[in-house]
Design a protein around this motif. Sequence first.
Motif, PDB file in Angstrom:
ATOM      1  N   CYS A 154       0.843  -1.197   0.000  1.00 12.55           N
ATOM      2  CA  CYS A 154       0.000   0.000   0.000  1.00 12.55           C
ATOM      3  C   CYS A 154       0.884   1.255   0.000  1.00 12.55           C
ATOM      4  O   CYS A 154       0.643   2.200  -0.762  1.00 12.55           O
ATOM      5  CB  CYS A 154      -0.905  -0.018   1.227  1.00 12.55           C
ATOM      6  SG  CYS A 154      -2.083   1.334   1.236  1.00 12.55           S
ATOM      7  N   ASP A 155       1.938   1.221   0.831  1.00 14.78           N
ATOM      8  CA  ASP A 155       2.831   2.392   0.876  1.00 14.78           C
ATOM      9  C   ASP A 155       3.517   2.593  -0.470  1.00 14.78           C
ATOM     10  O   ASP A 155       3.670   3.720  -0.937  1.00 14.78           O
ATOM     11  CB  ASP A 155       3.891   2.214   1.979  1.00 14.78           C
ATOM     12  CG  ASP A 155       3.273   2.383   3.366  1.00 14.78           C
ATOM     13  OD1 ASP A 155       2.125   2.883   3.452  1.00 14.78           O
ATOM     14  OD2 ASP A 155       3.924   1.999   4.352  1.00 14.78           O
ATOM     15  N   ILE A 156       3.942   1.488  -1.090  1.00 11.78           N
ATOM     16  CA  ILE A 156       4.602   1.618  -2.398  1.00 11.78           C
ATOM     17  C   ILE A 156       3.618   2.202  -3.418  1.00 11.78           C
ATOM     18  O   ILE A 156       3.954   3.107  -4.182  1.00 11.78           O
ATOM     19  CB  ILE A 156       5.190   0.263  -2.867  1.00 11.78           C
ATOM     20  CG1 ILE A 156       6.393  -0.093  -1.986  1.00 11.78           C
ATOM     21  CG2 ILE A 156       5.590   0.319  -4.351  1.00 11.78           C
ATOM     22  CD1 ILE A 156       7.078  -1.402  -2.309  1.00 11.78           C
ATOM     23  N   ALA A 157       2.383   1.707  -3.414  1.00 15.67           N
ATOM     24  CA  ALA A 157       1.386   2.218  -4.378  1.00 15.67           C
ATOM     25  C   ALA A 157       1.255   3.735  -4.248  1.00 15.67           C
ATOM     26  O   ALA A 157       1.129   4.447  -5.251  1.00 15.67           O
ATOM     27  CB  ALA A 157       0.035   1.552  -4.156  1.00 15.67           C
TER      28      ALA A 157
ATOM     29  N   ALA B 229      -7.247  14.255 -11.722  1.00 20.85           N
ATOM     30  CA  ALA B 229      -8.225  13.232 -11.310  1.00 20.85           C
ATOM     31  C   ALA B 229      -7.514  12.076 -10.616  1.00 20.85           C
ATOM     32  O   ALA B 229      -7.978  11.572  -9.584  1.00 20.85           O
ATOM     33  CB  ALA B 229      -9.004  12.739 -12.527  1.00 20.85           C
ATOM     34  N   ALA B 230      -6.374  11.649 -11.157  1.00 24.28           N
ATOM     35  CA  ALA B 230      -5.628  10.550 -10.533  1.00 24.28           C
ATOM     36  C   ALA B 230      -5.150  10.974  -9.143  1.00 24.28           C
ATOM     37  O   ALA B 230      -5.330  10.243  -8.161  1.00 24.28           O
ATOM     38  CB  ALA B 230      -4.448  10.150 -11.419  1.00 24.28           C
ATOM     39  N   GLU B 231      -4.567  12.139  -9.070  1.00 23.68           N
ATOM     40  CA  GLU B 231      -3.990  12.564  -7.787  1.00 23.68           C
ATOM     41  C   GLU B 231      -5.055  12.766  -6.718  1.00 23.68           C
ATOM     42  O   GLU B 231      -4.820  12.516  -5.541  1.00 23.68           O
ATOM     43  CB  GLU B 231      -3.130  13.829  -7.992  1.00 23.68           C
ATOM     44  CG  GLU B 231      -1.864  13.490  -8.781  1.00 23.68           C
ATOM     45  CD  GLU B 231      -0.900  14.653  -8.981  1.00 23.68           C
ATOM     46  OE1 GLU B 231      -1.254  15.792  -8.623  1.00 23.68           O
ATOM     47  OE2 GLU B 231       0.207  14.399  -9.494  1.00 23.68           O
ATOM     48  N   GLN B 232      -6.253  13.186  -7.131  1.00 26.15           N
ATOM     49  CA  GLN B 232      -7.327  13.361  -6.138  1.00 26.15           C
ATOM     50  C   GLN B 232      -7.745  12.035  -5.511  1.00 26.15           C
ATOM     51  O   GLN B 232      -8.385  12.011  -4.469  1.00 26.15           O
ATOM     52  CB  GLN B 232      -8.533  14.028  -6.788  1.00 26.15           C
ATOM     53  CG  GLN B 232      -8.320  15.519  -6.994  1.00 26.15           C
ATOM     54  CD  GLN B 232      -9.558  16.234  -7.491  1.00 26.15           C
ATOM     55  OE1 GLN B 232     -10.565  15.598  -7.792  1.00 26.15           O
ATOM     56  NE2 GLN B 232      -9.484  17.530  -7.588  1.00 26.15           N
ATOM     57  N   LEU B 233      -7.445  10.949  -6.201  1.00 28.64           N
ATOM     58  CA  LEU B 233      -7.799   9.631  -5.665  1.00 28.64           C
ATOM     59  C   LEU B 233      -6.600   8.918  -5.040  1.00 28.64           C
ATOM     60  O   LEU B 233      -6.713   7.767  -4.635  1.00 28.64           O
ATOM     61  CB  LEU B 233      -8.379   8.753  -6.783  1.00 28.64           C
ATOM     62  CG  LEU B 233      -9.746   9.186  -7.311  1.00 28.64           C
ATOM     63  CD1 LEU B 233     -10.096   8.429  -8.582  1.00 28.64           C
ATOM     64  CD2 LEU B 233     -10.819   8.966  -6.254  1.00 28.64           C
ATOM     65  N   GLY B 234      -5.445   9.561  -5.040  1.00 31.92           N
ATOM     66  CA  GLY B 234      -4.246   8.904  -4.503  1.00 31.92           C
ATOM     67  C   GLY B 234      -3.698   7.867  -5.463  1.00 31.92           C
ATOM     68  O   GLY B 234      -3.017   6.920  -5.052  1.00 31.92           O
TER      69      GLY B 234
ATOM     70  N   LEU C 200      -4.752   0.917  -7.191  1.00 33.37           N
ATOM     71  CA  LEU C 200      -4.665   1.078  -8.645  1.00 33.37           C
ATOM     72  C   LEU C 200      -3.494   1.973  -9.025  1.00 33.37           C
ATOM     73  O   LEU C 200      -3.068   2.831  -8.238  1.00 33.37           O
ATOM     74  CB  LEU C 200      -5.963   1.692  -9.172  1.00 33.37           C
ATOM     75  CG  LEU C 200      -7.154   0.741  -9.215  1.00 33.37           C
ATOM     76  CD1 LEU C 200      -8.456   1.517  -9.369  1.00 33.37           C
ATOM     77  CD2 LEU C 200      -6.997  -0.275 -10.358  1.00 33.37           C
ATOM     78  N   TYR C 201      -3.041   1.784 -10.257  1.00 29.21           N
ATOM     79  CA  TYR C 201      -1.963   2.611 -10.818  1.00 29.21           C
ATOM     80  C   TYR C 201      -2.322   2.979 -12.249  1.00 29.21           C
ATOM     81  O   TYR C 201      -2.756   2.114 -13.023  1.00 29.21           O
ATOM     82  CB  TYR C 201      -0.645   1.814 -10.788  1.00 29.21           C
ATOM     83  CG  TYR C 201       0.535   2.627 -11.254  1.00 29.21           C
ATOM     84  CD1 TYR C 201       0.980   3.716 -10.516  1.00 29.21           C
ATOM     85  CD2 TYR C 201       1.210   2.323 -12.438  1.00 29.21           C
ATOM     86  CE1 TYR C 201       2.062   4.479 -10.940  1.00 29.21           C
ATOM     87  CE2 TYR C 201       2.292   3.078 -12.866  1.00 29.21           C
ATOM     88  CZ  TYR C 201       2.710   4.156 -12.111  1.00 29.21           C
ATOM     89  OH  TYR C 201       3.774   4.916 -12.527  1.00 29.21           O
ATOM     90  N   LEU C 202      -2.152   4.252 -12.589  1.00 27.14           N
ATOM     91  CA  LEU C 202      -2.412   4.704 -13.963  1.00 27.14           C
ATOM     92  C   LEU C 202      -1.083   4.624 -14.731  1.00 27.14           C
ATOM     93  O   LEU C 202      -0.262   5.525 -14.681  1.00 27.14           O
ATOM     94  CB  LEU C 202      -2.946   6.140 -13.942  1.00 27.14           C
ATOM     95  CG  LEU C 202      -3.219   6.788 -15.293  1.00 27.14           C
ATOM     96  CD1 LEU C 202      -4.303   6.048 -16.074  1.00 27.14           C
ATOM     97  CD2 LEU C 202      -3.607   8.264 -15.111  1.00 27.14           C
TER      98      LEU C 202
END
Length: 349
Positions: A37-40, A312-317, A286-288
Motif C-alpha cells: 500500500c505504501d509503495i502504491a 483526477a488521478a492525484e485526487q484519488l491517490g 490502482l496505478y495509472l
Amino acid sequence: MRILVAALLMMGLSSLAATSIGEVPRQNCSAVTPQTCDIAHALGRGINLGSMFELASVGAKNPLSPDLLRLVVDNFKTVRIPVRWTNNAAPTADAKLDERFAERIDAVVDELLASGRYVILDLHHYNQIFGDRLDKSEFPVSDDVLETRLLKVWEQLAGRYAGRSQRLIFELLNEPHGRMSASRWNTLASRALSIVRRTNPTRVVIVGPVFWNNVRELPSLTVPGDRNLIVTFHNYEPFEFTHQGAPFVSRPLPTGITCCSLDQTAQIINVFNQAAIWNVQTGYPLYLGEFGSFDTGDMTSRATFTRTVRTAAEQLGIGWAFWDLSTSFGVYSPAKQAWHEPLRRALFD
Ligand code: BGC
C-alpha cells in the motif's frame, strides 16, 4: 465553464475517494500488505521510457542518452520501462534471453534504482500472443510455445532481478487484448505470478485487465490471491482526441479534435469513477500506467487533457506514469533539448 468543470470533478470524485481536504488521498488497500500500500502511494509522478526498448529494432529511434536519464531522475519518482523481451529471446519454448540485450536493461534499471527511483519493468508488445500483425523485423514463433515463452521470460527475469531493491516492480504484460481474452489472461497471469513468486516472494507485481488495460474491464480481471499486487489501468479517453491522426491506429482518426469540452471531461471523470468504485470494492490499489496524447492535437488541448487526467488521478491517490518522455506523445523534445512547457506544467504545476 471552468467552475462547472471543477464542480463536476468534485462531485464525481469526492463522493468516492476516502479523503478530506488537507489530507493526502489514500486508496483502499484492504487486499494488500501495508508495505505494498505504501509503495502504491509512493509511486507518485512517473514517466514511460517510450520507444526506447519496446520497438522491434531497439535503440536507433529514440535512444536513452545520459542527459535524458538525468532529466528523468531529476523530475520523476517512478520510471516505467516498456521492454519487448519476447523479441529479444530465443523463438523456442525456453525463450532464452539475449544476454547482451538484457545487460543493457540491467544497466538502466540499476542506475535508476541507485538514484532512488521506483522502476516498473514491463513486458511490452508481445504482438503474436494477441493475434496482432507482426512488426517489421519481428520474428514469428510457433503458436504452441507462445504462452510458455511468456512464462519462461518471467522465470528468467525474476531470477535475474531477485536480489534487487523492492523499488523494482514487475509488470506481467502490457495491454492484453485481441486473442488474449479475459479468461485466458486470468489463467496466464496467475501462472506467471506463481513463477515470479518462487524467487520473489514479496516483490510488488503489477497486473492489469484486458482490452488494453481499459478501466471498464477491471471487473473481468480475476486478481490472483496475493497481497503484494498493484492493479494497473491506462487512460487514453477521449480516444478521438488523444489518437487523432496517429498512423498506428487501424482506422486513422480525423484530426482537428480539441479537448476538453464538458462531455469530454465527463468521459475522463467517468473513467476515474469506475476506477474508484473498483478500488473500494476490491481493496487492490490502482496505478495509472499510461496516459497521453499524440502531437497532432493542438498543444492547449493536450495540456488541458494532461492536467485533467493527472488531477483526477492525484485526487484519488492514484500514482501515474505519463506516456511518454520523448516520442510524438512526449513531454520533452530531445531535438530542441527542451520541455514542451505546457505539458510539463500540466504534469507538475
Ligand atoms: C504503445 C505505444 C503507443 C501508446 C499510445 C503504448 O502502450 O506501446 O506504441 O504509442 O500506447 O497508444
